[in-house]
Motif scaffolding. Structure first.
Motif, PDB file in Angstrom:
ATOM      1  N   PRO A  97       0.800  -1.234   0.000  1.00  0.00           N
ATOM      2  CA  PRO A  97       0.000   0.000   0.000  1.00  0.00           C
ATOM      3  C   PRO A  97       0.828   1.277   0.000  1.00  0.00           C
ATOM      4  O   PRO A  97       0.327   2.339  -0.392  1.00  0.00           O
ATOM      5  N   ASP A  98       2.093   1.195   0.435  1.00  0.00           N
ATOM      6  CA  ASP A  98       2.935   2.389   0.530  1.00  0.00           C
ATOM      7  C   ASP A  98       3.869   2.554  -0.669  1.00  0.00           C
ATOM      8  O   ASP A  98       4.759   3.420  -0.645  1.00  0.00           O
ATOM      9  N   ALA A  99       3.690   1.744  -1.703  1.00  0.00           N
ATOM     10  CA  ALA A  99       4.577   1.828  -2.864  1.00  0.00           C
ATOM     11  C   ALA A  99       4.402   3.157  -3.594  1.00  0.00           C
ATOM     12  O   ALA A  99       3.294   3.693  -3.700  1.00  0.00           O
ATOM     13  N   ASP A 100       5.522   3.683  -4.094  1.00  0.00           N
ATOM     14  CA  ASP A 100       5.510   4.892  -4.926  1.00  0.00           C
ATOM     15  C   ASP A 100       5.569   4.551  -6.413  1.00  0.00           C
ATOM     16  O   ASP A 100       5.236   5.381  -7.260  1.00  0.00           O
ATOM     17  N   LEU A 101       6.030   3.333  -6.718  1.00  0.00           N
ATOM     18  CA  LEU A 101       6.192   2.892  -8.105  1.00  0.00           C
ATOM     19  C   LEU A 101       6.069   1.376  -8.138  1.00  0.00           C
ATOM     20  O   LEU A 101       6.592   0.690  -7.254  1.00  0.00           O
ATOM     21  N   ILE A 102       5.379   0.867  -9.152  1.00  0.00           N
ATOM     22  CA  ILE A 102       5.296  -0.577  -9.350  1.00  0.00           C
ATOM     23  C   ILE A 102       5.989  -0.935 -10.661  1.00  0.00           C
ATOM     24  O   ILE A 102       5.712  -0.344 -11.711  1.00  0.00           O
ATOM     25  N   LEU A 103       6.902  -1.909 -10.576  1.00  0.00           N
ATOM     26  CA  LEU A 103       7.546  -2.480 -11.753  1.00  0.00           C
ATOM     27  C   LEU A 103       6.991  -3.882 -11.963  1.00  0.00           C
ATOM     28  O   LEU A 103       6.921  -4.673 -11.021  1.00  0.00           O
ATOM     29  N   GLY A 104       6.610  -4.199 -13.180  1.00  0.00           N
ATOM     30  CA  GLY A 104       6.105  -5.528 -13.496  1.00  0.00           C
ATOM     31  C   GLY A 104       7.051  -6.246 -14.438  1.00  0.00           C
ATOM     32  O   GLY A 104       7.661  -5.624 -15.309  1.00  0.00           O
ATOM     33  N   THR A 105       7.173  -7.557 -14.256  1.00  0.00           N
ATOM     34  CA  THR A 105       8.015  -8.376 -15.134  1.00  0.00           C
ATOM     35  C   THR A 105       7.348  -9.726 -15.339  1.00  0.00           C
ATOM     36  O   THR A 105       6.901 -10.354 -14.377  1.00  0.00           O
ATOM     37  N   GLY A 106       7.287 -10.178 -16.582  1.00  0.00           N
ATOM     38  CA  GLY A 106       6.695 -11.479 -16.871  1.00  0.00           C
ATOM     39  C   GLY A 106       5.211 -11.362 -17.168  1.00  0.00           C
ATOM     40  O   GLY A 106       4.726 -10.363 -17.716  1.00  0.00           O
ATOM     41  N   ILE A 107       4.464 -12.389 -16.779  1.00  0.00           N
ATOM     42  CA  ILE A 107       3.032 -12.469 -17.093  1.00  0.00           C
ATOM     43  C   ILE A 107       2.258 -11.713 -16.016  1.00  0.00           C
ATOM     44  O   ILE A 107       1.717 -12.298 -15.076  1.00  0.00           O
ATOM     45  N   VAL A 108       2.229 -10.396 -16.146  1.00  0.00           N
ATOM     46  CA  VAL A 108       1.650  -9.540 -15.099  1.00  0.00           C
ATOM     47  C   VAL A 108       0.583  -8.618 -15.699  1.00  0.00           C
ATOM     48  O   VAL A 108       0.627  -7.403 -15.547  1.00  0.00           O
ATOM     49  N   MET A 109      -0.405  -9.212 -16.342  1.00  0.00           N
ATOM     50  CA  MET A 109      -1.441  -8.435 -17.015  1.00  0.00           C
ATOM     51  C   MET A 109      -2.233  -7.544 -16.055  1.00  0.00           C
ATOM     52  O   MET A 109      -2.762  -6.506 -16.450  1.00  0.00           O
ATOM     53  N   GLY A 110      -2.323  -7.950 -14.771  1.00  0.00           N
ATOM     54  CA  GLY A 110      -3.157  -7.205 -13.836  1.00  0.00           C
ATOM     55  C   GLY A 110      -2.432  -6.176 -12.997  1.00  0.00           C
ATOM     56  O   GLY A 110      -3.063  -5.434 -12.237  1.00  0.00           O
ATOM     57  N   VAL A 111      -1.112  -6.094 -13.117  1.00  0.00           N
ATOM     58  CA  VAL A 111      -0.336  -5.244 -12.213  1.00  0.00           C
ATOM     59  C   VAL A 111      -0.534  -3.755 -12.507  1.00  0.00           C
ATOM     60  O   VAL A 111      -0.510  -2.924 -11.595  1.00  0.00           O
ATOM     61  N   HIS A 112      -0.745  -3.413 -13.769  1.00  0.00           N
ATOM     62  CA  HIS A 112      -0.989  -2.002 -14.100  1.00  0.00           C
ATOM     63  C   HIS A 112      -2.246  -1.503 -13.389  1.00  0.00           C
ATOM     64  O   HIS A 112      -2.279  -0.376 -12.874  1.00  0.00           O
ATOM     65  N   THR A 113      -3.271  -2.333 -13.346  1.00  0.00           N
ATOM     66  CA  THR A 113      -4.492  -1.948 -12.634  1.00  0.00           C
ATOM     67  C   THR A 113      -4.218  -1.755 -11.147  1.00  0.00           C
ATOM     68  O   THR A 113      -4.764  -0.836 -10.516  1.00  0.00           O
ATOM     69  N   ALA A 114      -3.366  -2.601 -10.567  1.00  0.00           N
ATOM     70  CA  ALA A 114      -2.993  -2.433  -9.159  1.00  0.00           C
ATOM     71  C   ALA A 114      -2.366  -1.058  -8.937  1.00  0.00           C
ATOM     72  O   ALA A 114      -2.659  -0.372  -7.947  1.00  0.00           O
ATOM     73  N   ALA A 115      -1.503  -0.642  -9.867  1.00  0.00           N
ATOM     74  CA  ALA A 115      -0.892   0.684  -9.764  1.00  0.00           C
ATOM     75  C   ALA A 115      -1.943   1.780  -9.915  1.00  0.00           C
ATOM     76  O   ALA A 115      -1.891   2.812  -9.225  1.00  0.00           O
ATOM     77  N   ASP A 116      -2.916   1.565 -10.801  1.00  0.00           N
ATOM     78  CA  ASP A 116      -3.992   2.545 -10.971  1.00  0.00           C
ATOM     79  C   ASP A 116      -4.790   2.705  -9.676  1.00  0.00           C
ATOM     80  O   ASP A 116      -5.186   3.817  -9.309  1.00  0.00           O
ATOM     81  N   ILE A 117      -5.036   1.601  -8.991  1.00  0.00           N
ATOM     82  CA  ILE A 117      -5.769   1.657  -7.724  1.00  0.00           C
ATOM     83  C   ILE A 117      -5.000   2.489  -6.699  1.00  0.00           C
ATOM     84  O   ILE A 117      -5.580   3.288  -5.953  1.00  0.00           O
ATOM     85  N   LEU A 118      -3.679   2.312  -6.677  1.00  0.00           N
ATOM     86  CA  LEU A 118      -2.837   3.051  -5.728  1.00  0.00           C
ATOM     87  C   LEU A 118      -2.514   4.468  -6.205  1.00  0.00           C
ATOM     88  O   LEU A 118      -1.890   5.240  -5.474  1.00  0.00           O
TER      89      LEU A 118
END
Length: 398
Positions: A97-118
């Protein structure tokens, strides 16, 4: 800056991100890596925080090797893909919850949405240009295949992803692949080795491959084996699944006999069995940066991390690809003049291995070009350039 690195993939996906994490930590940033449980030792042994997240890829490969044919290391069903993607969308915001930036690698189709939520930036870190799509000058067949794959992913995933996004107050996405790629892909590969075709579908910035020094010496058994006679040949196929280890043990015995060369064989994720042949040494995971410069040739599957290490060793190599980017890596190694023509892994025989090894050893052009390319890449700074990009991104955000 607090950075969360979310990875769904094999060791080859995780290792460069550990290298990046150590560099970021040395700059005063906080990094946590979320990855499949089997990577915990790799991550924590470099003093990087770790959270187990996602399926056990290694276990999945070993339990179902007969299903892993046809050019992919792990076949993920639409049902499994939906589960993994929804977990990324729903659980990542709760875990970091305290992340300032999310980096995704591999099969991470949903991680961008996680960043959008945060409400924080997201960047995909990729290791090979093919993920960006075909260029303007690539064959029409390549563009059709890429478009078909993109359409299939949208058909399987866009509906449930948009349903979840709506439930958390986010607008719908039009293209799942574009959402996965994000605003700009960080392409962590060497431009001298993996150039990007003009006119690819998505924005990118290329920084260079991020090598992770192990800090460990070679095991005594390996040192003793290397020092016995002339330099051995390395053979390894990484995380690729192998359904019949005994078949390959016999194949390597034959190759040892026909080439007259001693072999160091990596057991890999396939769990290859040892041989009674005293001229063959089977090894577990081993630091490539210390092993490869002492080999006479390197035979492998074409994984991007192994490619980067092999090129920096300045040793002739031979690639028998199994999946995805490995085919493009073989094509590029051949074009660079550091590797001979070979068949695909599924068609590999003792004769094919013998021919490839002999070609590497007996054609001085491969050695000369490999040494020249290694010298050129001594000035590459993939980790530093990636850190500079990330720090610039966050500075501009502020």
């Amino acid at each position: 800056m607090n950075i969360a690195s979310i990875i769904l993939g094999t060791r080859g996906d995780v290792q460069p991100m550990v290298a990046l994490a150590t560099g970021l930590i040395s700059r005063g940033h906080k990094v946590v890596i979320l990855a499949p449980p089997e990577h915990e030792e790799l991550v924590t042994s470099h003093s990087v925080d770790f959270m187990p997240f996602g399926p056990e890829i290694k276990k999945k490969i070993r339990e179902n090797p007969e299903k892993q044919k046809g050019g992919v290391a792990v076949k993920i069903s639409p049902k499994e893909g939906k589960k993994f993607t929804l977990e990324q969308m729903s659980q990542v915001p709760e875990l970091v919850p305290d992340a300032d930036l999310i980096l995704g690698t591999g099969i991470v189709m949903g991680v961008h949405t996680a960043a959008d939520i945060l409400k924080i930036p997201y960047r995909l870190v990729a290791y090979y240009p093919v993920i960006l799509g075909p260029g303007a000058n690539d064959p029409a067949k390549n563009r059709r295949m890429f478009g078909f794959g993109r359409a299939v992913i949208n058909g399987f995933s866009r509906g449930y992803m948009n349903k979840y996004r709506k439930s958390v107050g986010l607008p719908p996405i039009r293209d799942v692949w574009a959402h996965w790629m994000g605003e700009e892909v960080i392409l962590a590969s060497d431009p001298e080795v993996s150039p990007v075709s003009p006119g690819v579908a998505f924005p990118w910035t290329q920084t260079g491959f991020m090598l992770l020094p192990s800090g460990k010496p070679l095991p005594d058994t390996v040192e003793s084996f290397i020092n016995q006679e002339t330099a051995p040949v390395y053979i390894g196929f990484g995380s690729n699944p192998i359904t019949d280890p005994e078949k390959y043990t016999l194949m390597f015995d034959e190759v040892c006999r026909t080439t007259g060369r001693r072999l160091i064989i990596s057991k890999g994720w396939a769990g290859l069995k040892g041989s009674l042949n005293p001229d063959i040494l089977f090894v577990d995971e081993i630091p490539f940066e210390k092993l490869f410069p002492r080999m006479s040739a390197i035979v492998y599957h074409g994984g991007t991390g192994t490619l980067a290490a092999a090129i920096r060793a300045g040793i002739p190599q031979s690639i028998f690809p199994f999946m995805g980017d490995q085919f493009a890596n073989r094509k590029q190694a051949i074009a660079l003049g550091i590797a001979p023509e070979t068949c695909d892994f599924k068609k590999m025989t003792a004769a094919a291995l013998t021919n490839a090894i002999n070609e590497c050893l007996n054609n001085p052009a491969y050695t000369e070009k490999a040494a020249a390319l290694a010298a050129k890449l001594k000035e590459s700074h993939g980790i530093e350039l990636t850190i500079s990009y990330i720090e610039g991104l966050m500075k501009n955000k502020d």
